[in-house]
Design an enzyme around this catalytic site. Structure first.
Site, PDB file in Angstrom:
ATOM      1  N   HIS A   1      -1.718   7.338   2.827  1.00  0.00           N
ATOM      2  CA  HIS A   1      -3.099   7.182   3.272  1.00  0.00           C
ATOM      3  C   HIS A   1      -3.482   8.214   4.323  1.00  0.00           C
ATOM      4  O   HIS A   1      -4.094   7.896   5.344  1.00  0.00           O
ATOM      5  CB  HIS A   1      -3.354   5.758   3.775  1.00  0.00           C
TER       6      HIS A   1
ATOM      7  N   SER B   1       0.810  -1.222   0.000  1.00  0.00           N
ATOM      8  CA  SER B   1       0.000   0.000   0.000  1.00  0.00           C
ATOM      9  C   SER B   1       0.844   1.273   0.000  1.00  0.00           C
ATOM     10  O   SER B   1       0.515   2.249  -0.642  1.00  0.00           O
ATOM     11  CB  SER B   1      -0.924   0.024   1.222  1.00  0.00           C
TER      12      SER B   1
ATOM     13  N   GLU C   1       4.550  -0.380  14.722  1.00  0.00           N
ATOM     14  CA  GLU C   1       4.972   0.955  14.288  1.00  0.00           C
ATOM     15  C   GLU C   1       5.899   1.630  15.295  1.00  0.00           C
ATOM     16  O   GLU C   1       6.802   2.385  14.922  1.00  0.00           O
ATOM     17  CB  GLU C   1       3.745   1.836  14.035  1.00  0.00           C
TER      18      GLU C   1
ATOM     19  N   PHE D   1      -1.146   5.643  11.832  1.00  0.00           N
ATOM     20  CA  PHE D   1      -0.255   4.876  12.718  1.00  0.00           C
ATOM     21  C   PHE D   1       1.076   5.606  12.949  1.00  0.00           C
ATOM     22  O   PHE D   1       1.620   5.585  14.052  1.00  0.00           O
ATOM     23  CB  PHE D   1      -0.007   3.489  12.146  1.00  0.00           C
TER      24      PHE D   1
ATOM     25  N   ASP E   1     -12.053   2.405   4.081  1.00  0.00           N
ATOM     26  CA  ASP E   1     -11.626   1.901   5.399  1.00  0.00           C
ATOM     27  C   ASP E   1     -12.271   2.691   6.537  1.00  0.00           C
ATOM     28  O   ASP E   1     -12.366   2.204   7.667  1.00  0.00           O
ATOM     29  CB  ASP E   1     -10.104   1.944   5.537  1.00  0.00           C
TER      30      ASP E   1
END
Lengths: 313, 279
Positions: free
Chosen positions: A106, A34, A55, A80, A114
């Site tokens: 994103h 992604s 993360e 994140f 999402d």
């Protein structure tokens, strides 16, 4: 107009830089398909570190690599990178001013389907509040590639905000990107529209529409949110009114950063376009931008209101 | 380790303990308990194990050290000063405005500090990054780290534990300063269930267990860790919080407060260190 996602440009530019500079390492938290770091992983497997869904650990590991003269690019989704791993970014990376480039994809509403849990709308605010941190939001694929090269050569922590969907390519290869320098895309004197990231293209579209109504809007691409280009803001203020547009909460992002400069130096009426203190939700990116009022049509409406307000005051 | 070396380390540790007490007394704040429990390990590392150069603190082939339990800063600073990275007198500026000796280690301010730490749970990830860089660049340096036992409650430690074994970081040697106490009480009562050896084994580490105040045991464990071909090593060091100052030993209230004038004098008496130079 040709379209391309800034995350795609990121993945490709990372490979290009990887060929040129062997001190680049890339870290990823199970989202390489992604974030597009999979391109780098295929080309340079030995310099790619898959950290799994961890993360916080990724940010700390990037910091450790940076202490050993590596330029560490750490990627995951913006939610994140800036939320889950906030304190690692603050204390392990920014506090010692380490050479880590947090390249988060994103960002914003355009994560799409999402939904709100995954749509970072406060990441710019969070990152720009951290001392030593530079914050950059490229407008298109071309600027993303240029910005990536610039942040490689810059020594220190950087937050690079990237998006999921394909967005119009507004720059040609000759564009000049400099950290801390805004790009004026259109001259105008009735008001200034300062936009960042994927809202720059609709801002230009809105300015075109306004021309037909006799309103000349000055349009800026404020790609660097921090350090902010004060000179550009002072020039924008000379038009007498400023409209800011961002795919981010109106609290703490581009609009706030611009306002901080405006009120101190040259107070003029401002309007803030962004997400109005609420979470995102599921939908296609285009549906969401429309639902949250972040379209060229709406920018033109707000700009016109602001220009009228200015002339009547 | 021969007797001469052993005596040398014991003497350095004794002087270091005195400096820790004096620095904390001067700053009127700080963490004596966890500094005194870790100082023997630090003394061993800086005076017997690590390839470092006080004249060139950043040379690329040096061994690295990360104090994951950053509140043990007085112990690290004292070892660095004893080693010659900066004058010992600077220890008395601990925690004061403008000092290079910040409340928690700051790599940008103090020579010899390889990583800025303090927020618990973050250090092991940084150490992993250093170890990964060493592997990538074919360097032979070792990365050492000291973690706290209360720190084991931070989830990031276990993320990092997975990373270290996944990447076979046998160039990483970590110590667990197992002194059984954290701010709110015994770690067994607060949350950690112990079983650190089996936990780290389950995470793929090479685990050793020693008395963390026994230099010979520390030496043997480090030498064994260096023989490890794949796994990172966790040396679980059984320690006593406040070690060396009887009224601080095993006393939870000495986690994070400085001794007053009388307590300082008493502590220095126990340490046989009444003179200003720590001797």
């Amino acid at each position: 107009m040709q379209k391309k996602a800034t995350r795609d440009a990121y993945g490709e530019a990372l490979v290009e830089l990887g060929h040129e500079f062997d001190n680049i390492v890339v870290l990823e938290a199970d989202l390489s398909k992604s974030t597009k770091t999979e391109l780098f992983a295929k080309e340079f497997p030995e310099r790619f570190f898959q950290m799994g869904i961890a993360e916080q650990d990724m940010m700390g590991t990037a910091a450790g690599l940076a202490t050993c003269n590596k330029v560490a690019f750490a990627s995951t989704f913006a939610i994140f990178a800036t939320g889950r791993a906030f304190e690692q970014v603050r204390n392990s990376i920014a506090y010692p001013s380490l050479n880590v480039k947090i390249c988060a994809t994103h960002a914003g509403l355009t994560v799409g389907e999402d939904g709100g849990s995954h749509q970072a709308i406060e990441d710019i605010a969070i990152m720009r509040a951290i001392p030593n941190m530079t914050v950059i939001v490229p407008a298109d694929a071309t600027e993303t590639a240029k910005a990536l090269r610039a942040i490689y050569h810059y020594d220190g922590p950087v937050y690079l905000r990237l998006g999921r969907p394909a967005v119009p390519i507004i720059y040609d290869e000759n564009m000049n990107f400099q950290i801390g320098k805004a790009n004026k895309l259109q001259e105008g004197h009735d008001l200034a529209i300062i936009a960042t990231g994927i809202m720059v293209a609709p801002a230009m579209e809105a300015a075109e529409a306004l021309k037909k109504e006799g309103i000349l809007a000055q349009v800026w691409d404020m790609a660097t949110i921090k350090p902010i280009d004060k000179e550009a803001i002072r020039e924008a203020a000379k038009t007498g009114a400023i409209l800011t547009v961002e795919e981010h909460s109106i609290i703490g992002g581009l609009g706030s950063a611009v306002a901080e400069v405006v009120v101190e130096n040259s107070p003029v009426p401002m309007q803030f376009m962004g997400v109005e203190d609420r979470f995102g939700q599921s939908g296609t990116p285009d549906e969401l931008l429309k639902a949250y009022g972040l379209t060229a049509e709406n920018i033109a409406i707000k700009a016109k209101e602001l220009a009228n307000k200015k002339s009547s005051s | 380790m021969d007797e001469k070396k052993l005596d040398e380390l014991k003497e350095i540790a004794r002087q270091s303990r005195a400096w820790i007490i004096k620095a904390l007394a001067e700053s009127k704040s700080g963490h004596p308990g966890g500094s005194l429990s870790a100082i023997d390990i630090l003394t061993y590392l800086y005076f017997s194990a690590m390839n470092v150069d006080p004249q060139d603190p950043h040379f690329v082939d040096r061994d690295r050290f990360v104090l994951c339990k950053g509140h043990g800063a007085p112990a690290l600073y004292t070892s660095l000063a004893m080693k010659g990275f900066f004058p010992k007198e600077d220890l008395l500026t601990l925690r004061k405005l403008g000092s290079r000796l910040q409340g928690h280690p700051d790599m940008r301010k103090l020579p010899g500090v390889d990583a800025s730490t303090g927020s618990l749970g973050q250090g092991l990830s940084i150490a992993n990054g250093m170890a990964l860089a060493g592997k990538l660049d074919n360097k032979s340096y070792t990365v050492y780290a000291i973690l706290g036992d209360g720190e084991m409650e931070e989830g990031q430690v276990w993320e990092a534990a997975m990373t270290a074994s996944h990447y076979q970081l046998n160039n990483l040697i970590a110590f667990l300063d197992y002194n059984h106490l954290q701010i709110d009480g015994r770690i067994e009562d607060v949350k950690s269930g112990g079983n650190f050896a089996s936990r780290f084994k389950a995470f793929g580490w090479h685990v050793l267990e020693i008395d963390g105040h026994d230099f010979k045991a520390i030496d043997e464990a480090v030498l064994a860790a260096k023989q490890e071909l794949y796994a990172p090593s966790m040396i679980i060091a059984h320690t006593v919080k406040g070690k060396g100052v009887p009224f601080m030993e095993g006393a939870v209230e000495w986690h994070g407060k400085a001794p007053n004038k009388e307590q300082t004098a008493e502590a220095l008496k126990f340490l046989g260190a009444l003179k200003e130079d720590g001797r």
